[in-house]
Write a protein that holds these residues in place. Sequence first.
Motif, PDB file in Angstrom:
ATOM      1  N   SER A   1      15.755  -2.303   0.527  1.00 13.48           N
ATOM      2  CA  SER A   1      15.096  -3.194  -0.432  1.00 13.48           C
ATOM      3  C   SER A   1      13.763  -3.687   0.097  1.00 13.48           C
ATOM      4  O   SER A   1      13.072  -4.454  -0.571  1.00 13.48           O
ATOM      5  N   THR A   2      13.392  -3.271   1.308  1.00 11.65           N
ATOM      6  CA  THR A   2      12.154  -3.718   1.938  1.00 11.65           C
ATOM      7  C   THR A   2      11.112  -2.613   1.911  1.00 11.65           C
ATOM      8  O   THR A   2      11.396  -1.462   1.590  1.00 11.65           O
ATOM      9  N   ALA A   3       9.889  -2.991   2.262  1.00 12.54           N
ATOM     10  CA  ALA A   3       8.777  -2.041   2.232  1.00 12.54           C
ATOM     11  C   ALA A   3       8.973  -0.946   3.277  1.00 12.54           C
ATOM     12  O   ALA A   3       9.547  -1.171   4.349  1.00 12.54           O
ATOM     13  N   PHE A   4       8.466   0.247   2.939  1.00 13.26           N
ATOM     14  CA  PHE A   4       8.613   1.383   3.847  1.00 13.26           C
ATOM     15  C   PHE A   4       7.500   2.376   3.584  1.00 13.26           C
ATOM     16  O   PHE A   4       7.134   2.640   2.437  1.00 13.26           O
ATOM     17  N   VAL A   5       6.950   2.907   4.677  1.00 12.25           N
ATOM     18  CA  VAL A   5       5.940   3.964   4.588  1.00 12.25           C
ATOM     19  C   VAL A   5       6.612   5.293   4.926  1.00 12.25           C
ATOM     20  O   VAL A   5       7.130   5.481   6.030  1.00 12.25           O
ATOM     21  N   PHE A   6       6.618   6.200   3.948  1.00 12.22           N
ATOM     22  CA  PHE A   6       7.224   7.514   4.163  1.00 12.22           C
ATOM     23  C   PHE A   6       6.278   8.362   5.020  1.00 12.22           C
ATOM     24  O   PHE A   6       5.134   8.613   4.620  1.00 12.22           O
ATOM     25  N   PRO A   7       6.739   8.844   6.187  1.00 12.52           N
ATOM     26  CA  PRO A   7       5.868   9.614   7.099  1.00 12.52           C
ATOM     27  C   PRO A   7       5.758  11.079   6.688  1.00 12.52           C
ATOM     28  O   PRO A   7       6.011  11.991   7.477  1.00 12.52           O
ATOM     29  N   VAL A   8       5.364  11.299   5.420  1.00 15.28           N
ATOM     30  CA  VAL A   8       5.322  12.662   4.903  1.00 15.28           C
ATOM     31  C   VAL A   8       3.954  13.288   5.156  1.00 15.28           C
ATOM     32  O   VAL A   8       2.988  12.611   5.513  1.00 15.28           O
ATOM     33  N   GLY A   9       3.862  14.573   4.940  1.00 13.57           N
ATOM     34  CA  GLY A   9       2.610  15.301   5.097  1.00 13.57           C
ATOM     35  C   GLY A   9       2.850  16.772   4.820  1.00 13.57           C
ATOM     36  O   GLY A   9       3.879  17.165   4.256  1.00 13.57           O
ATOM     37  N   GLY A  10       1.899  17.586   5.236  1.00 14.32           N
ATOM     38  CA  GLY A  10       2.002  19.026   5.028  1.00 14.32           C
ATOM     39  C   GLY A  10       1.569  19.767   6.273  1.00 14.32           C
ATOM     40  O   GLY A  10       1.487  19.200   7.371  1.00 14.32           O
ATOM     41  N   ALA A  11       1.257  21.023   6.084  1.00 18.08           N
ATOM     42  CA  ALA A  11       0.809  21.828   7.216  1.00 18.08           C
ATOM     43  C   ALA A  11      -0.462  21.267   7.824  1.00 18.08           C
ATOM     44  O   ALA A  11      -0.746  21.460   9.009  1.00 18.08           O
ATOM     45  N   ASN A  12      -1.221  20.547   7.004  1.00 17.76           N
ATOM     46  CA  ASN A  12      -2.458  19.939   7.489  1.00 17.76           C
ATOM     47  C   ASN A  12      -2.211  18.704   8.330  1.00 17.76           C
ATOM     48  O   ASN A  12      -3.075  18.272   9.086  1.00 17.76           O
ATOM     49  N   GLY A  13      -1.022  18.077   8.208  1.00 16.09           N
ATOM     50  CA  GLY A  13      -0.709  16.909   9.013  1.00 16.09           C
ATOM     51  C   GLY A  13      -0.190  15.750   8.188  1.00 16.09           C
ATOM     52  O   GLY A  13       0.213  15.889   7.031  1.00 16.09           O
ATOM     53  N   TYR A  14      -0.225  14.570   8.801  1.00 21.23           N
ATOM     54  CA  TYR A  14       0.372  13.336   8.297  1.00 21.23           C
ATOM     55  C   TYR A  14      -0.452  12.747   7.157  1.00 21.23           C
ATOM     56  O   TYR A  14      -1.614  12.393   7.322  1.00 21.23           O
ATOM     57  N   VAL A  15       0.144  12.642   5.958  1.00 23.47           N
ATOM     58  CA  VAL A  15      -0.496  12.017   4.795  1.00 23.47           C
ATOM     59  C   VAL A  15       0.573  11.177   4.095  1.00 23.47           C
ATOM     60  O   VAL A  15       1.271  11.658   3.194  1.00 23.47           O
ATOM     61  N   PRO A  16       0.752   9.932   4.492  1.00 20.22           N
ATOM     62  CA  PRO A  16       1.913   9.161   4.038  1.00 20.22           C
ATOM     63  C   PRO A  16       1.744   8.567   2.646  1.00 20.22           C
ATOM     64  O   PRO A  16       0.655   8.560   2.065  1.00 20.22           O
ATOM     65  N   ILE A  17       2.849   8.029   2.133  1.00 22.05           N
ATOM     66  CA  ILE A  17       2.880   7.239   0.906  1.00 22.05           C
ATOM     67  C   ILE A  17       3.861   6.107   1.150  1.00 22.05           C
ATOM     68  O   ILE A  17       4.883   6.293   1.830  1.00 22.05           O
ATOM     69  N   GLY A  18       3.552   4.919   0.612  1.00 20.88           N
ATOM     70  CA  GLY A  18       4.375   3.755   0.880  1.00 20.88           C
ATOM     71  C   GLY A  18       5.005   3.184  -0.372  1.00 20.88           C
ATOM     72  O   GLY A  18       4.472   3.312  -1.470  1.00 20.88           O
ATOM     73  N   ILE A  19       6.147   2.556  -0.181  1.00 23.53           N
ATOM     74  CA  ILE A  19       6.835   1.834  -1.246  1.00 23.53           C
ATOM     75  C   ILE A  19       7.020   0.399  -0.787  1.00 23.53           C
ATOM     76  O   ILE A  19       7.338   0.139   0.377  1.00 23.53           O
ATOM     77  N   GLY A  20       6.804  -0.552  -1.709  1.00 26.55           N
ATOM     78  CA  GLY A  20       6.980  -1.945  -1.355  1.00 26.55           C
ATOM     79  C   GLY A  20       8.411  -2.402  -1.559  1.00 26.55           C
ATOM     80  O   GLY A  20       9.274  -1.649  -2.021  1.00 26.55           O
ATOM     81  N   ALA A  21       8.657  -3.652  -1.217  1.00 27.31           N
ATOM     82  CA  ALA A  21       9.977  -4.236  -1.436  1.00 27.31           C
ATOM     83  C   ALA A  21      10.274  -4.291  -2.933  1.00 27.31           C
ATOM     84  O   ALA A  21       9.382  -4.533  -3.756  1.00 27.31           O
ATOM     85  N   THR A  22      11.520  -4.060  -3.298  1.00 25.66           N
ATOM     86  CA  THR A  22      11.893  -4.145  -4.709  1.00 25.66           C
ATOM     87  C   THR A  22      11.777  -5.587  -5.183  1.00 25.66           C
ATOM     88  O   THR A  22      12.082  -6.536  -4.444  1.00 25.66           O
ATOM     89  N   SER A  23      11.327  -5.752  -6.412  1.00 25.60           N
ATOM     90  CA  SER A  23      11.036  -7.086  -6.928  1.00 25.60           C
ATOM     91  C   SER A  23      12.273  -7.959  -7.038  1.00 25.60           C
ATOM     92  O   SER A  23      12.182  -9.199  -6.962  1.00 25.60           O
ATOM     93  N   ASP A  24      13.433  -7.372  -7.234  1.00 27.24           N
ATOM     94  CA  ASP A  24      14.665  -8.166  -7.330  1.00 27.24           C
ATOM     95  C   ASP A  24      15.515  -8.090  -6.079  1.00 27.24           C
ATOM     96  O   ASP A  24      16.681  -8.473  -6.090  1.00 27.24           O
ATOM     97  N   ALA A  25      14.915  -7.579  -4.993  1.00 28.29           N
ATOM     98  CA  ALA A  25      15.590  -7.471  -3.693  1.00 28.29           C
ATOM     99  C   ALA A  25      16.815  -6.563  -3.742  1.00 28.29           C
ATOM    100  O   ALA A  25      17.679  -6.622  -2.858  1.00 28.29           O
ATOM    101  N   SER A  26      16.887  -5.731  -4.745  1.00 28.82           N
ATOM    102  CA  SER A  26      18.026  -4.803  -4.835  1.00 28.82           C
ATOM    103  C   SER A  26      17.817  -3.628  -3.894  1.00 28.82           C
ATOM    104  O   SER A  26      16.693  -3.203  -3.640  1.00 28.82           O
ATOM    105  N   THR A  27      18.918  -3.140  -3.383  1.00 29.72           N
ATOM    106  CA  THR A  27      18.863  -1.976  -2.498  1.00 29.72           C
ATOM    107  C   THR A  27      18.762  -0.709  -3.335  1.00 29.72           C
ATOM    108  O   THR A  27      19.595  -0.460  -4.210  1.00 29.72           O
ATOM    109  N   GLN A  28      17.741   0.059  -3.052  1.00 31.31           N
ATOM    110  CA  GLN A  28      17.488   1.274  -3.804  1.00 31.31           C
ATOM    111  C   GLN A  28      17.255   2.433  -2.825  1.00 31.31           C
ATOM    112  O   GLN A  28      16.944   2.221  -1.648  1.00 31.31           O
TER     113      GLN A  28
END
Length: 876
Positions: free
Chosen positions: A544-571
Amino acid sequence: MVKALLIPKGRAIVLIILLLLINLQSYSQQPGDYVAVGNGNWSNLATWNIWNGSALNPPTPAQGYPGFSSSPSVYIQSPTIVTVDVSPPNPIDSIYFFKTLFQPAPSVTNNNTLTVSGSLYGVGSFTQGSNSTLNIGGSISSTFNATASGNTVNYTAASPSILSTTYQNLTFSGSGSSSIPAAALINGNLTLSGTITVNNANGPLTIGGDLVVNDGNTFKEQGYNFTVNGTTTIGSGTSGVFTTTSAAGTKIFNGLISINAGGTWDNTSACPITVTKGGITNHGTFNAVSTYTFTTNNQDLHGTFGIPDVVVTSINLTNNDTFFITNSVTGTGALVQANNALLNLGCTTTGISSLTATASGNTVNYYTTSQTVFPTNYYNLKLSGGGTDVLQAATNTIAGNFTLTGGSVATSAVTNMAINGNMTLGPGTSFTAGSLSHSIGGNLIDSGTFNAPGSTIVFNGSGAQTIGGPSAITFNNLTINNSGSGVTTVDANNQTKTVTGSLSLSNGKLTTSASNLLLLTSTASASVSGTAPCVVGPMQKTGSTAFVFPVGGANGYVPIGIGATSDASTQTFQAEYVRSSAYTEGAIATGSNLKRISSCDYWKLGPVTSLGAATADITLYWNANNPCGGQYVTDLPTLAIGHFGGVNWDEVAVSPSYTTTGTAASGSITYANNANFSPFALASTSLATNPLPIIFDYFNVNKANGYNQLSWKAECTESSNAFEAQKSYDGISFVSIDTVHVSSAADCGQPFAYNDYDASGHNVIYYRIQATEISGKTYYSQTIPVASDAAVINFISVAPNPVVNDAVIKVSSSHSGRVELFILSLDGKQLQHNTVQVGIGVNTLRFRADQLAKGMYIVKGVFADGQSHTLKFIKE
């Protein structure tokens, strides 16, 4: 007082003749038999007379000495001494000794090879000289001496009766069976070379030399002390048996025991064996149920065999092939594994002083229930029994593979382990990693249970690694530190790999797939060192908290992040970086505030199940790994987030409010309280900024009948662009030959073509495409040279020039065909030759130059019709 008996001289001679005749008749002398009449050599005719049935006569030269032309019996009377100085070509029937009154006993000394098909009879002595051989077909009843160095007595009869005496070398070459007398001694070799069974059934026996049991023979050692001081060889290719028939007595082998192909070592009587020097080589059949003690000298084991109980005393016992120890191994010595050797241990505990098992390719296999693994480092370690095997603290390095198999074996680590090869858990097995750190340099294949709570598992190989198998794997801390081509979770088993602690991407990429996911639980975190390591493929994160996904491709690390859920629900959210133009999903919606989207990359991000009314911030990142040519981000205020709604791209919201960080080189953009997910791409609300450049999918030039055909396709980020086809005759100065204007990004991404009908008069024409955005920025395709119709074949360039190792030759051809390619010195000497096939247009040919000395050379091509072309190049 006894008076002397006086016999006149004449009467004495008559008496001697009478006594001689009496003795001859008692031995049934036959015509043709030889009688020794004086001292001398066997080959001297003067030594002999021949009995003709009524009288003794000297032999003729044709008759010769005994055995020269016949197989007679030989009679030696007192006090005659005969020396065998030749090897008669024919056997002697028998030798009879007889002693007359008042005379010394007669004797024969054999210094060569003498074959007696019968026996040695009477009162006399037979002596074997050094290196002589007596082949005897019967028995020996005379005085016999066979102790001289190197001599051999060979009993050739079926089931011979053996004289109890001391032998230097004793051979059995007959058939049937025989026994060695109790008091017999063998100072040299004992050899069985017929089809005989020889029993040592009468008392202790020491063989001072070698024991050789050839094919077709059997040696039975019964319940007495037995020693072989030389080597023991069983069989010579097809058969041969050594067997112990009683557990009584000590059996000591002071040399190599060698069981050849077809030979059999049968020690099923549970008689203990001691080997002091040579070790054992087995290429036949080896049966043992007793204790074998190895002592005195370092020894080697070769071949495949098993021993139930092994004692190693103060030496190194080296296994070179395959060795089974079924019950116990103890002692003050060391057990050593050679390269590629296999040691199978069936003992519950290993009581040896030292086990050295680090040689390349060797394997130690613990194959019975609930064993304690000897505390040492291994190359390959295998646990294949059942129950719980116990690892010990000194087992911290496995240079090769660590394998659990057998269906029910379990073990727990007690120290940090470095496994440089593969770790394989078979069905029904389990490994508990403990609160320790373990490294794996190969694959982890789990068909059992991998228990990792509290542990850190590091994949640190230098080649491709796989985390796979039919069982789902849960890690506590997982570290990817691969210096080669990375780690993958992708295999045919389609199992999720879960991390509950920390995911650390230190070096190398972690590749996943939709059916081989990486899942980080709500307690997990992720970290990345540098910009090269990343997760390539989809991954999930629960929480339910913020997290940066350490994703990328053959070129390297290009992440995307998700914030905490607005209702604190676990997703659970799933994210993936896609290294492809966002336009492959669709075009920008008509009327959108967006003017362009990235033609390099985009992300997929969304909840695994519905969020309901909940929202979460999303953050897109850019760095040096995003661009795929030219500039990428130039203006943060006009940067936006594009969202693909299933048909077209549009801004993530009607009036989004973004938060940006960083610079054009590296930064992030966040949109708060997002409710619509996947896919997302970096976009721009301006045509003048953030070019997110045009990328050419392809550019081709093909020769046609009288013209050159150009074709290309691009990935566009703008709604208005221009493409200009250009050509040059020197590859430097280009002129426009056609211009295409497009008014939408969708039209821009269509294939284009142009035919150049003015393509003659020059040997080579160079083509390229210039793309111009509305902002005025320009991009170029690659330059393609094409040979004109006037030149059937033309060498365009050699690159690099100067050449270091390998080089590429650009060849333009107006026809398909074969080209003979030559590398020549400046004086025309041929250094290399190769035949290659070329097609119409520009061809790329390679040649090696690493073996050429520094200097200038000529590359020459000769077409099938004899036309040729040359270029010079420099070898650096």
